[in-house]
Design an enzyme around this catalytic site. Structure first.
Site, short mmCIF file in Angstrom:
data_model
loop_
_atom_site.label_atom_id
_atom_site.label_comp_id
_atom_site.label_asym_id
_atom_site.label_seq_id
_atom_site.Cartn_x
_atom_site.Cartn_y
_atom_site.Cartn_z
N ARG A 248 0.84 -1.19 0.00
CA ARG A 248 0.00 0.00 0.00
C ARG A 248 0.88 1.25 0.00
O ARG A 248 2.04 1.19 0.44
CB ARG A 248 -0.93 -0.02 1.22
CG ARG A 248 -1.88 -1.21 1.23
CD ARG A 248 -2.74 -1.23 2.49
NE ARG A 248 -3.65 -2.38 2.50
CZ ARG A 248 -3.36 -3.58 2.99
NH1 ARG A 248 -2.15 -3.79 3.53
NH2 ARG A 248 -4.23 -4.56 2.95
N LYS A 275 -2.14 -1.98 7.64
CA LYS A 275 -3.56 -1.66 7.72
C LYS A 275 -4.30 -2.64 8.62
O LYS A 275 -5.15 -2.24 9.42
CB LYS A 275 -4.17 -1.66 6.33
CG LYS A 275 -5.66 -1.34 6.30
CD LYS A 275 -6.21 -1.38 4.90
CE LYS A 275 -7.71 -1.12 4.89
NZ LYS A 275 -8.27 -1.17 3.52
N HIS A 337 -2.71 3.32 -5.42
CA HIS A 337 -3.25 2.09 -4.82
C HIS A 337 -3.62 1.09 -5.91
O HIS A 337 -3.64 -0.13 -5.67
CB HIS A 337 -4.47 2.42 -3.96
CG HIS A 337 -4.80 1.36 -2.95
ND1 HIS A 337 -4.32 1.38 -1.66
CD2 HIS A 337 -5.54 0.23 -3.05
CE1 HIS A 337 -4.75 0.32 -1.01
NE2 HIS A 337 -5.50 -0.40 -1.83
N ARG A 340 -1.51 -2.15 -7.07
CA ARG A 340 -1.76 -3.47 -6.48
C ARG A 340 -2.75 -4.27 -7.34
O ARG A 340 -2.64 -5.49 -7.47
CB ARG A 340 -2.29 -3.32 -5.06
CG ARG A 340 -1.24 -2.91 -4.06
CD ARG A 340 -1.83 -2.26 -2.81
NE ARG A 340 -2.79 -3.08 -2.11
CZ ARG A 340 -2.50 -4.05 -1.23
NH1 ARG A 340 -1.22 -4.32 -0.96
NH2 ARG A 340 -3.45 -4.73 -0.62
N HIS A 363 -3.86 -9.24 2.52
CA HIS A 363 -5.28 -9.26 2.81
C HIS A 363 -5.56 -10.27 3.92
O HIS A 363 -4.87 -11.29 4.01
CB HIS A 363 -6.09 -9.64 1.57
CG HIS A 363 -6.18 -8.53 0.57
ND1 HIS A 363 -6.58 -8.73 -0.74
CD2 HIS A 363 -5.93 -7.20 0.68
CE1 HIS A 363 -6.57 -7.58 -1.39
NE2 HIS A 363 -6.16 -6.64 -0.55
N TYR A 373 -7.91 -21.29 11.26
CA TYR A 373 -7.23 -22.55 10.95
C TYR A 373 -6.10 -22.38 9.95
O TYR A 373 -5.15 -23.16 9.94
CB TYR A 373 -8.25 -23.57 10.41
CG TYR A 373 -9.11 -24.16 11.51
CD1 TYR A 373 -8.64 -25.22 12.29
CD2 TYR A 373 -10.37 -23.65 11.78
CE1 TYR A 373 -9.41 -25.76 13.31
CE2 TYR A 373 -11.16 -24.19 12.80
CZ TYR A 373 -10.67 -25.24 13.56
OH TYR A 373 -11.43 -25.76 14.57
#
Length: 413
Positions: A248, A275, A337, A340, A363, A373
């Protein structure tokens, strides 16, 4: 038969002279005027405390500053409280405390305390954006209001001017930030209920828009445009660093030398700058390492890899690349941005595993159970993927990618 007290008159009070010892004049129903030997005349209200039943007295002030009629009104107010089993003196102390708390617990001051906690878990740029938005749009309307007096309609009214100018995304963010301030106020014992929970429902929802970006097959023209643009070497390096690391804007601009592990060819970004508030490791491609070598002499041994030209001890602004894209004629077509998005599209079209791509983009899986998990960061799988991406960028920069149907850069999304 109990003796009935004759009410006082102003004439009688004025005529009362000091004696060698203090003495009382009685008005009835507990109200007395203490005549001091010094000559001062003090109103007092005698009563029994509701809980302990102990006899006590409450001061109403000095005569003539507090007149006879004023003293009687104060007595009546105290008697109303006593009828409800409320101690007038305790009630008075509570009002003073509330008044003092109101002065130290305005929305602005509470928001400032919340922000000081909030900024420890977000990037510096994001924290500054939060404060600027409140400073610009909210504090002028409700900054001086005590947090205990704020109602839902107070908050809606404060945000309405932002809606009127059509900034619906800003409205959404402001409602979220106001709600966080009010939750903080509740959690710290300042208020019992949060009035801001549903204020967002009073406003139209913003239409979700994708970040302006381009397709991967338009990379050659982008690279040519930025290579020939009138920008500094440091800005060009920051553009390439952000493009190659898929980070970012703020994460890229605020990169520090002590976050780079040259032996492992890794960039370790601490959670405080991410973030999602999670540590993130970026495998560095040959191209990214080459950018670092170029920046070593340009950064002059400073803490930040991309130091500000005006304030060398601080990093370049996170909007530097965005401004460079606009100056290069790409305003409205591509934002920083969106770099990305170019990488994400290219990697997905090449067939790299989605989970590995998402890990590279830092993310967080929205599925809480799945996230619990699957804690892999796919670091080793990301190494060849990041090198593939760097090779694609290099090929685009050298013009070795064959262009098709590309008359001009077009908007995607």
């Amino acid at each position: 038969m109990a003796r009935k007290t004759k009410p006082l008159t102003d004439t009688e009070i004025k005529a009362a002279k000091p004696k060698d010892a203090d003495y009382q004049l009685y008005d009835g129903d507990g109200l007395t005027l203490l005549i001091k030997s010094s000559g001062s005349k003090l109103w007092q209200f005698r009563y029994y405390r509701p809980l302990t039943k102990q006899r006590t007295k409450q001061s109403f002030g000095a005569y003539p500053a507090v007149s006879l009629s004023d003293a009687r009104k104060l007595r009546a107010e105290s008697k109303v409280l006593l009828a409800k089993d409320i101690d007038p003196q305790e009630h008075q102390k509570e009002q003073v405390r509330n008044s003092q708390e109101a002065k130290t617990n305005t929305f602005l001051l509470v928001a400032e305390r919340w922000w000081n906690v909030k900024k420890t878990s977000v990037t510096e740029d994001y924290a500054d954006d939060i404060w600027r938005s409140l400073e610009r749009d909210i504090f002028p309307a409700i900054g001086d209001i005590s947090i205990t007096e704020i109602k839902a309609h107070t908050l809606v009214k404060a945000v309405q001017p932002v809606q009127a100018r059509g900034a619906l995304e800003t409205v959404r963010r402001l409602c979220q930030r106001i709600n966080e301030v009010m939750i903080y106020a509740q959690n710290t014992g300042l208020i019992d209920a949060v009035p801001s929970v549903n204020i967002g429902k009073a406003f139209e929802k913003p239409q979700k828009k994708n970040m302006p970006s381009i397709r991967p097959d338009q990379l050659p023209q982008l690279m040519h445009t930025m290579r020939t643009a009138s920008i500094s070497m440091s800005t060009r390096c920051l553009f390439m660093w952000q493009l190659l690391t898929i980070t970012r804007p703020a994460e890229a601009a605020e990169a520090r030398w002590d976050e780079i592990d040259f032996n492992a060819s890794e960039w370790k970004i601490p959670a405080a700058r991410m973030k999602m508030n999670r540590d993130h490791t970026v495998p560095l491609s040959d191209g990214a390492l080459a950018i670092l070598e170029m920046m070593k002499p340009l950064s002059g041994g400073r803490e930040f890899i991309f130091p500000s030209r005006i304030k060398p001890n601080q990093p370049m602004n996170s909007q530097t690349v965005n401004a460079a894209l606009k100056r290069a004629g790409l305003g409205g077509v591509l934002v920083s941005h969106g770099l990305r998005s170019i990488a994400s599209t290219a990697l997905n079209e090449e067939g790299f595993p989605p989970d590995v791509i998402e890990a590279a983009l830092a993310h967080v899986d929205k599925n809480e159970v799945r996230r619990a998990y699957n804690r892999s960061d796919y670091l080793e799988q990301r190494r060849p993927m990041m090198q593939w991406w760097a090779d694609l960028v290099k090929a685009a920069d050298s013009g070795s990618i064959v262009l098709t149907h590309l008359s001009k850069i077009r908007l995607v999304g």
